[in-house]
Design a protein around this motif. Structure first.
Motif, mmCIF file in Angstrom:
data_model
loop_
_atom_site.group_PDB
_atom_site.id
_atom_site.type_symbol
_atom_site.label_atom_id
_atom_site.label_comp_id
_atom_site.label_asym_id
_atom_site.label_seq_id
_atom_site.Cartn_x
_atom_site.Cartn_y
_atom_site.Cartn_z
ATOM 1 N N SER A 20 64.496 -133.071 -24.204
ATOM 2 C CA SER A 20 65.499 -132.321 -24.952
ATOM 3 C C SER A 20 66.928 -132.368 -24.435
ATOM 4 O O SER A 20 66.967 -132.459 -23.451
ATOM 5 C CB SER A 20 64.982 -130.971 -25.124
ATOM 6 O OG SER A 20 64.921 -130.267 -24.115
ATOM 7 N N SER A 23 70.737 -127.161 -23.465
ATOM 8 C CA SER A 23 71.377 -126.146 -24.418
ATOM 9 C C SER A 23 72.766 -125.785 -23.918
ATOM 10 O O SER A 23 72.910 -125.471 -22.805
ATOM 11 C CB SER A 23 70.357 -124.911 -24.313
ATOM 12 O OG SER A 23 70.962 -123.781 -24.610
ATOM 13 N N ASP A 25 73.765 -122.849 -24.199
ATOM 14 C CA ASP A 25 73.763 -121.609 -23.415
ATOM 15 C C ASP A 25 73.338 -121.608 -22.107
ATOM 16 O O ASP A 25 73.696 -121.065 -21.164
ATOM 17 C CB ASP A 25 72.799 -120.679 -24.140
ATOM 18 C CG ASP A 25 72.955 -120.225 -25.863
ATOM 19 O OD1 ASP A 25 74.702 -120.144 -25.820
ATOM 20 O OD2 ASP A 25 72.344 -119.678 -26.591
ATOM 21 N N ASP A 26 72.692 -122.716 -21.774
ATOM 22 C CA ASP A 26 72.033 -123.036 -20.539
ATOM 23 C C ASP A 26 73.203 -123.366 -19.554
ATOM 24 O O ASP A 26 73.233 -123.098 -18.369
ATOM 25 C CB ASP A 26 70.612 -123.946 -20.585
ATOM 26 C CG ASP A 26 69.520 -123.362 -21.262
ATOM 27 O OD1 ASP A 26 69.512 -122.330 -21.317
ATOM 28 O OD2 ASP A 26 68.867 -124.238 -21.479
ATOM 29 N N ARG A 56 66.638 -119.659 -17.994
ATOM 30 C CA ARG A 56 67.900 -120.685 -18.254
ATOM 31 C C ARG A 56 68.229 -121.624 -17.658
ATOM 32 O O ARG A 56 68.210 -122.945 -18.039
ATOM 33 C CB ARG A 56 69.160 -119.913 -18.637
ATOM 34 C CG ARG A 56 69.214 -118.797 -19.925
ATOM 35 C CD ARG A 56 69.086 -119.771 -21.090
ATOM 36 N NE ARG A 56 69.377 -118.770 -22.396
ATOM 37 C CZ ARG A 56 69.427 -119.169 -23.548
ATOM 38 N NH1 ARG A 56 69.050 -120.357 -23.708
ATOM 39 N NH2 ARG A 56 69.425 -118.191 -24.443
ATOM 40 N N SER A 59 65.220 -123.908 -17.808
ATOM 41 C CA SER A 59 65.318 -124.762 -18.820
ATOM 42 C C SER A 59 66.276 -126.118 -18.789
ATOM 43 O O SER A 59 65.739 -127.395 -19.087
ATOM 44 C CB SER A 59 65.628 -124.031 -20.023
ATOM 45 O OG SER A 59 66.023 -124.678 -21.204
ATOM 46 N N LEU A 60 67.532 -125.725 -17.939
ATOM 47 C CA LEU A 60 68.363 -126.524 -18.046
ATOM 48 C C LEU A 60 67.910 -128.111 -17.137
ATOM 49 O O LEU A 60 68.016 -129.100 -17.403
ATOM 50 C CB LEU A 60 69.738 -126.060 -17.553
ATOM 51 C CG LEU A 60 70.963 -127.178 -17.457
ATOM 52 C CD1 LEU A 60 71.414 -127.787 -18.509
ATOM 53 C CD2 LEU A 60 72.024 -126.176 -16.663
ATOM 54 N N ALA A 63 65.582 -130.079 -18.961
ATOM 55 C CA ALA A 63 66.356 -130.779 -19.884
ATOM 56 C C ALA A 63 66.974 -132.065 -19.377
ATOM 57 O O ALA A 63 67.105 -133.235 -19.622
ATOM 58 C CB ALA A 63 67.331 -130.278 -20.872
#
Length: 325
Positions: A20, A23, A25-26, A56, A59-60, A63
């Motif tokens: 993905s 983000s 935000d991330d 976060r 998540s980053l 990605a």
């Protein structure tokens, strides 16, 4: 399909299949961690909890397919991938701020500085006041410490150290030279005699740093004379401290002869310079910061103010005011 849409589709296919997009935000969370070096500080600045910051960042990293932060003794340090991601985060932050104020958002945020006691009081503090006058939303935190430049620099935006540092992944900027000289009170010299040359210094106690706790090579060499060419004789210790303000006040209290920064000692009329033609040690202040940190507008404003203040006080730092008195 118009040209921008075709270009967006083309760019999307360039990103690895099955992964993905990062983000925004991330990225902004990474920006907060990269600036502070700590999850808890980043969480406070973002108004979230520590767990959210951790989630976060994870998540980053999923990605991007790699680690963006590594844990060090001083906090969290950016990896090579993390520094690239931080560049993107700064662009995102700039765009968001531009939406709020298209004419240029006012500078804000916290800038944390580590500097020696004397520099903090007489150079960094007035510089911080000037920044605050121009940019009221900027807060400056001054941490007084006499130490070498740290390896990680996590949790600090700017470090001011004595002597040219050996740094990696950071920039070192020479700010100004300053001098150390020997000082004593008239009362002390009246009771114990004024040394006529360096050999007579052996009869007097020295006020200086705690030898076993001194971690700055140039300050140690200033005492031994190995680096300055001005070798002092062996002098018994008097009142020693890790704080240079204690050196000044102990010398003013007649504890002995102090090896003091001239720009601090020359402020006191009760202190007399001893052997000024024979003992003058010249050292230098250096500013250290990461390149990505220096690109932050609020940090750049503080650095500019510090450099301007050091330039304006150059003669005082080099002790010319005391020599002319």
């Amino acid at each position: 399909m118009d040209a921008p849409a075709r270009r967006a589709c083309k760019d999307a296919h360039m990103f690895p299949i099955g992964r993905s997009l990062p983000s925004a935000d991330d990225l902004l969370v990474l920006l907060a961690v990269g600036r502070s070096g700590r999850f808890t500080t980043a969480a406070d600045s973002l108004g979230v909890n520590h767990t959210t910051v951790s989630r976060r960042i994870a998540s980053l990293e999923r990605a991007l397919g790699g680690r963006v932060l590594v844990k060090t003794s001083g906090g969290w340090e950016l990896t090579a991938l993390g520094r690239r991601a931080l560049d993107a985060a700064e662009h995102v932050d700039g765009v968001v701020r531009g939406l709020v104020d298209p004419d240029g958002a006012p500078l804000g945020g916290v800038v944390r500085i580590s500097a020696t006691d004397g520099f903090s009081a007489y150079i960094a503090a007035p510089a911080a006041v000037e920044v605050r006058r121009r940019h009221p939303a900027v807060s400056v935190e001054l941490i007084a410490a006499t130490r070498r430049a740290s390896e990680s620099r996590s949790g600090m935006d700017i470090e001011v150290v004595v002597g040219q540092p050996s740094v990696h992944r950071a920039e070192a900027i020479r700010l100004a030279d300053y001098c150390l000289g020997l000082y004593a009170t008239r009362d002390y010299l009246g009771r114990h005699g004024t040394p006529a040359d360096r050999t007579e210094l052996e009869a007097h106690p020295l006020v200086y740093f705690v030898d076993s706790m001194l971690r700055v090579d140039d300050l140690d060499l200033a005492h031994t004379g190995a680096g300055s060419g001005v070798r002092l004789p062996a002098m018994a210790g008097s009142v020693s401290s890790t704080n240079v303000f204690v050196h000044v006040e102990a010398t003013r209290a007649h504890a002995g002869i102090g090896l003091l920064p001239c720009f601090m000692a020359d402020r006191h009329d009760d202190l007399v310079r001893v052997l000024p033609d024979e003992v003058t040690v010249t050292l230098a202040y250096w500013l250290v910061a990461r390149s990505d940190t220096l690109r932050r507008p609020e940090v750049a404003a503080v650095v500019d103010a510090i450099r301007a203040q050091a330039l304006a006080r150059a003669d005082e730092l080099r002790g010319r005011a005391g020599a002319a008195r």
